[in-house]
Design a protein around this motif. Structure first.
Motif, PDB file in Angstrom:
ATOM      1  N   ILE A 187      -3.629   4.328   2.006  1.00 51.23           N
ATOM      2  CA  ILE A 187      -3.936   4.637   3.403  1.00 51.23           C
ATOM      3  C   ILE A 187      -3.920   6.156   3.538  1.00 51.23           C
ATOM      4  CG2 ILE A 187      -3.134   4.490   5.800  1.00 51.23           C
ATOM      5  CD1 ILE A 187      -1.866   1.792   5.036  1.00 51.23           C
ATOM      6  N   LEU A 188      -5.015   6.713   4.013  1.00 49.55           N
ATOM      7  CA  LEU A 188      -5.121   8.147   4.263  1.00 49.55           C
ATOM      8  C   LEU A 188      -4.767   8.397   5.720  1.00 49.55           C
ATOM      9  CD1 LEU A 188      -8.460   8.688   2.369  1.00 49.55           C
ATOM     10  CD2 LEU A 188      -6.274   9.695   1.717  1.00 49.55           C
ATOM     11  N   ALA A 189      -3.787   9.263   5.938  1.00 49.78           N
ATOM     12  CA  ALA A 189      -3.307   9.524   7.295  1.00 49.78           C
ATOM     13  C   ALA A 189      -3.092  11.011   7.472  1.00 49.78           C
ATOM     14  CB  ALA A 189      -2.014   8.757   7.570  1.00 49.78           C
ATOM     15  N   GLY A 190      -3.109  11.454   8.718  1.00 49.47           N
ATOM     16  CA  GLY A 190      -2.843  12.847   9.017  1.00 49.47           C
ATOM     17  C   GLY A 190      -3.057  13.136  10.478  1.00 49.47           C
ATOM     18  N   ASP A 191      -2.488  14.252  10.920  1.00 47.49           N
ATOM     19  CA  ASP A 191      -2.650  14.647  12.310  1.00 47.49           C
ATOM     20  C   ASP A 191      -3.431  15.951  12.378  1.00 47.49           C
ATOM     21  OD1 ASP A 191      -0.364  16.150  11.279  1.00 47.49           O
ATOM     22  OD2 ASP A 191      -0.011  16.775  13.361  1.00 47.49           O
ATOM     23  N   SER A 192      -4.286  16.077  13.383  1.00 48.00           N
ATOM     24  CA  SER A 192      -5.030  17.302  13.665  1.00 48.00           C
ATOM     25  C   SER A 192      -5.842  17.726  12.445  1.00 48.00           C
ATOM     26  CB  SER A 192      -4.064  18.383  14.143  1.00 48.00           C
ATOM     27  OG  SER A 192      -4.742  19.480  14.710  1.00 48.00           O
ATOM     28  N   ALA A 193      -5.589  18.918  11.898  1.00 50.01           N
ATOM     29  CA  ALA A 193      -6.315  19.356  10.706  1.00 50.01           C
ATOM     30  C   ALA A 193      -6.128  18.379   9.559  1.00 50.01           C
ATOM     31  CB  ALA A 193      -5.843  20.749  10.288  1.00 50.01           C
ATOM     32  N   GLY A 194      -4.929  17.816   9.446  1.00 51.55           N
ATOM     33  CA  GLY A 194      -4.678  16.843   8.399  1.00 51.55           C
ATOM     34  C   GLY A 194      -5.485  15.579   8.570  1.00 51.55           C
ATOM     35  N   GLY A 195      -5.735  15.173   9.819  1.00 51.70           N
ATOM     36  CA  GLY A 195      -6.598  14.019  10.054  1.00 51.70           C
ATOM     37  C   GLY A 195      -8.017  14.289   9.618  1.00 51.70           C
ATOM     38  N   ALA A 239       0.855  -1.192   0.000  1.00 49.11           N
ATOM     39  CA  ALA A 239       0.000   0.000   0.000  1.00 49.11           C
ATOM     40  C   ALA A 239       0.886   1.235   0.000  1.00 49.11           C
ATOM     41  CB  ALA A 239      -0.924   0.014   1.219  1.00 49.11           C
ATOM     42  N   ALA A 240       0.294   2.364  -0.291  1.00 48.27           N
ATOM     43  CA  ALA A 240       0.956   3.663  -0.187  1.00 48.27           C
ATOM     44  C   ALA A 240       0.201   4.515   0.822  1.00 48.27           C
ATOM     45  CB  ALA A 240       1.002   4.361  -1.545  1.00 48.27           C
ATOM     46  N   VAL A 241       0.886   5.515   1.362  1.00 41.75           N
ATOM     47  CA  VAL A 241       0.315   6.403   2.379  1.00 41.75           C
ATOM     48  C   VAL A 241       0.283   7.827   1.849  1.00 41.75           C
ATOM     49  CG1 VAL A 241       0.557   7.326   4.724  1.00 41.75           C
ATOM     50  CG2 VAL A 241       1.196   4.947   4.245  1.00 41.75           C
ATOM     51  N   LEU A 242      -0.834   8.502   1.992  1.00 35.61           N
ATOM     52  CA  LEU A 242      -0.894   9.952   1.823  1.00 35.61           C
ATOM     53  C   LEU A 242      -0.983  10.560   3.202  1.00 35.61           C
ATOM     54  CD1 LEU A 242      -1.215  12.609   0.239  1.00 35.61           C
ATOM     55  CD2 LEU A 242      -3.696  12.206   0.274  1.00 35.61           C
ATOM     56  N   PHE A 243      -0.003  11.395   3.552  1.00 36.80           N
ATOM     57  CA  PHE A 243      -0.007  12.049   4.867  1.00 36.80           C
ATOM     58  C   PHE A 243      -0.330  13.529   4.686  1.00 36.80           C
ATOM     59  CE2 PHE A 243       1.507  14.172   8.613  1.00 36.80           C
ATOM     60  CZ  PHE A 243       1.171  13.296   9.630  1.00 36.80           C
ATOM     61  N   LEU A 244      -1.342  13.986   5.431  1.00 41.70           N
ATOM     62  CA  LEU A 244      -1.769  15.379   5.405  1.00 41.70           C
ATOM     63  C   LEU A 244      -1.431  16.007   6.759  1.00 41.70           C
ATOM     64  CD1 LEU A 244      -5.169  14.614   3.680  1.00 41.70           C
ATOM     65  CD2 LEU A 244      -3.218  15.754   2.619  1.00 41.70           C
ATOM     66  N   HIS A 245      -0.635  17.055   6.731  1.00 38.50           N
ATOM     67  CA  HIS A 245      -0.089  17.627   7.955  1.00 38.50           C
ATOM     68  C   HIS A 245      -1.125  18.438   8.728  1.00 38.50           C
ATOM     69  CE1 HIS A 245       0.042  21.847   6.605  1.00 38.50           C
ATOM     70  NE2 HIS A 245       0.359  21.374   5.415  1.00 38.50           N
ATOM     71  N   GLY A 246      -0.880  18.532  10.039  1.00 40.13           N
ATOM     72  CA  GLY A 246      -1.686  19.405  10.882  1.00 40.13           C
ATOM     73  C   GLY A 246      -1.174  20.826  10.866  1.00 40.13           C
ATOM     74  N   GLY A 247      -1.844  21.662  11.676  1.00 36.61           N
ATOM     75  CA  GLY A 247      -1.476  23.073  11.768  1.00 36.61           C
ATOM     76  C   GLY A 247      -2.661  24.003  11.714  1.00 36.61           C
ATOM     77  N   GLY A 248      -3.847  23.506  12.111  1.00 33.94           N
ATOM     78  CA  GLY A 248      -5.012  24.377  12.205  1.00 33.94           C
ATOM     79  C   GLY A 248      -5.496  24.932  10.888  1.00 33.94           C
ATOM     80  N   PHE A 249      -5.127  24.304   9.773  1.00 30.37           N
ATOM     81  CA  PHE A 249      -5.505  24.718   8.416  1.00 30.37           C
ATOM     82  C   PHE A 249      -4.786  25.985   7.949  1.00 30.37           C
ATOM     83  CE2 PHE A 249      -9.212  22.458  10.174  1.00 30.37           C
ATOM     84  CZ  PHE A 249      -9.300  21.422   9.270  1.00 30.37           C
ATOM     85  N   PHE A 250      -3.948  26.594   8.806  1.00 29.84           N
ATOM     86  CA  PHE A 250      -3.256  27.806   8.376  1.00 29.84           C
ATOM     87  C   PHE A 250      -1.754  27.771   8.628  1.00 29.84           C
ATOM     88  CE2 PHE A 250      -3.564  28.858  12.805  1.00 29.84           C
ATOM     89  CZ  PHE A 250      -2.710  29.924  13.080  1.00 29.84           C
ATOM     90  N   LEU A 251      -1.264  26.669   9.160  1.00 23.96           N
ATOM     91  CA  LEU A 251       0.154  26.505   9.464  1.00 23.96           C
ATOM     92  C   LEU A 251       0.684  25.230   8.823  1.00 23.96           C
ATOM     93  CD1 LEU A 251      -0.063  27.179  13.305  1.00 23.96           C
ATOM     94  CD2 LEU A 251       0.815  28.789  11.608  1.00 23.96           C
ATOM     95  N   GLY A 252       2.004  25.166   8.676  1.00 24.58           N
ATOM     96  CA  GLY A 252       2.649  23.932   8.289  1.00 24.58           C
ATOM     97  C   GLY A 252       2.829  23.774   6.797  1.00 24.58           C
TER      98      GLY A 252
END
Length: 331
Positions: free
Chosen positions: A167-175, A98-111
């Motif tokens: 696999i869709l992954a992310g933390d905070s806003a990215g999640g 499988a492959a992973v797409l990671f979407l970062h957090g940061g409150g939608f305005f950071l990172g």
């Protein structure tokens, strides 16, 4: 500063002892040290500074916590249309399930690509999977649905690039973005799973953890609400759809196996179990994992906190299990 921009620095470390919830008792010394170190990057007047300066504070904090890339991980910066992205490939060039797409957090305005570079590299190495990080558009310059649209574009691009289940992954806003993308893609794409790390999914904000941990270290209720307002360019819609709030969907069928990791001391904590329960009720597979004694943003604490290190190990194990189609994904 644009209206609705959230304050990023809160009271000094000692102030958390005087909150209604006794974080001095709940959090161990390692986590408290992580909280204090994080807060040191934000001056007392950070909430009044322009967005560009708030981003600079955040970027400096991310650089200080950057743990480097594991040996053997190779990277390549690419473009997905007008969006920047980074591919991480594991050592050895082994065939991946499988492959992973990671979407970062940061409150939608950071990172961006640098803020979570080491996390993506460690997921790549630890799970033995290719990872794509997407530099999606940020608010307030690009309000919703810009980031959501970019998440969809990145997911479709990753599927086409690797021709592997995703696999869709992310933390905070990215999640939150990862979950919203899954709701849109479930009928068109082979999704192997979701790994959501302390996401805000659109739960009720006047009860449960939103009240119990309204003044939690590193993310308060007011800060989370301000991020959501900034995302929407003002007051959020009264009835948001799943593109902005996955918990507000009316159909949870057909979603991939999902693991939601939520920190105990986080106003967003209850969103994880609520989301897992909706998937289970619709006949799917879902697991909510509460990380006791941890706070929002604990990914960066994995090198200075035993609890955070154990939590990150569980994230890696879950992603690896989802890639191989194993359930339950944790012992």
């Amino acid at each position: 500063m644009p209206a609705g921009a959230p304050p990023l620095r809160r009271a000094a470390g000692g102030a958390i002892m005087r909150r209604m919830t006794d974080y001095g008792r709940i959090l161990d010394p390692e986590v408290l040290a992580f909280v204090r170190r994080t807060e040191q990057f934000y001056p007392a007047d950070a909430a009044t500074r322009p967005i560009a300066e708030q981003r600079a504070f955040y970027d400096a904090m991310c650089r200080a916590f950057h743990a480097g890339r594991p040996p053997g991980v190779t990277t390549r910066d690419v473009r997905i249309g007008d969006m920047g992205a980074r591919i991480y490939l594991p050592p050895g060039g082994q065939e991946a399930p499988a492959a992973v797409l990671f979407l970062h957090g940061g409150g939608f305005f950071l990172g961006g690509l640098e803020s979570h570079d080491d996390v993506c590299a460690e997921i790549c190495s630890g799970a033995g999977l290719p990872v794509v990080a997407a530099d999606y558009r940020l608010c307030p310059e690009h309000p919703h649905p810009a980031a959501y649209e970019d998440a969809l574009s990145a997911a479709r691009w990753t599927l086409a690039r690797f021709n592997l289940p995703l696999i869709l992954a992310g933390d905070s806003a990215g999640g939150a973005l990862a979950a919203s993308a899954a709701h849109a893609l479930r009928a068109e794409a082979p999704l192997a799973g979701m790994a959501l790390i302390y996401p805000g999914l659109g739960g009720e904000t006047d009860s449960g953890s939103w009240v119990r941990h309204a003044h939690a270290p590193l993310l308060t209720r007011d800060e989370a609400l301000a991020c959501n307002a900034l995302r929407h360019g003002g007051a959020p819609p009264a009835a948001p759809g799943p593109d902005a709030a996955p918990l507000r969907d009316v159909d949870f069928s057909g979603l991939p196996p999902t693991v939601v990791f939520h920190a105990e001391c986080d106003p967003l904590s209850d969103d994880g179990p609520a989301y897992a329960a909706r998937i289970l009720a619709a006949g799917g597979r879902a697991l909510a994992v509460e990380e006791k004694g941890l706070v929002h943003g604990y990914l960066r604490a994995r090198r200075m906190s035993g609890r955070a290190a154990d939590a990150f190990a569980r994230i890696l194990a879950a992603i690896g299990a989802l890639a191989e189609g194993r359930w339950p994904p944790l012992p």
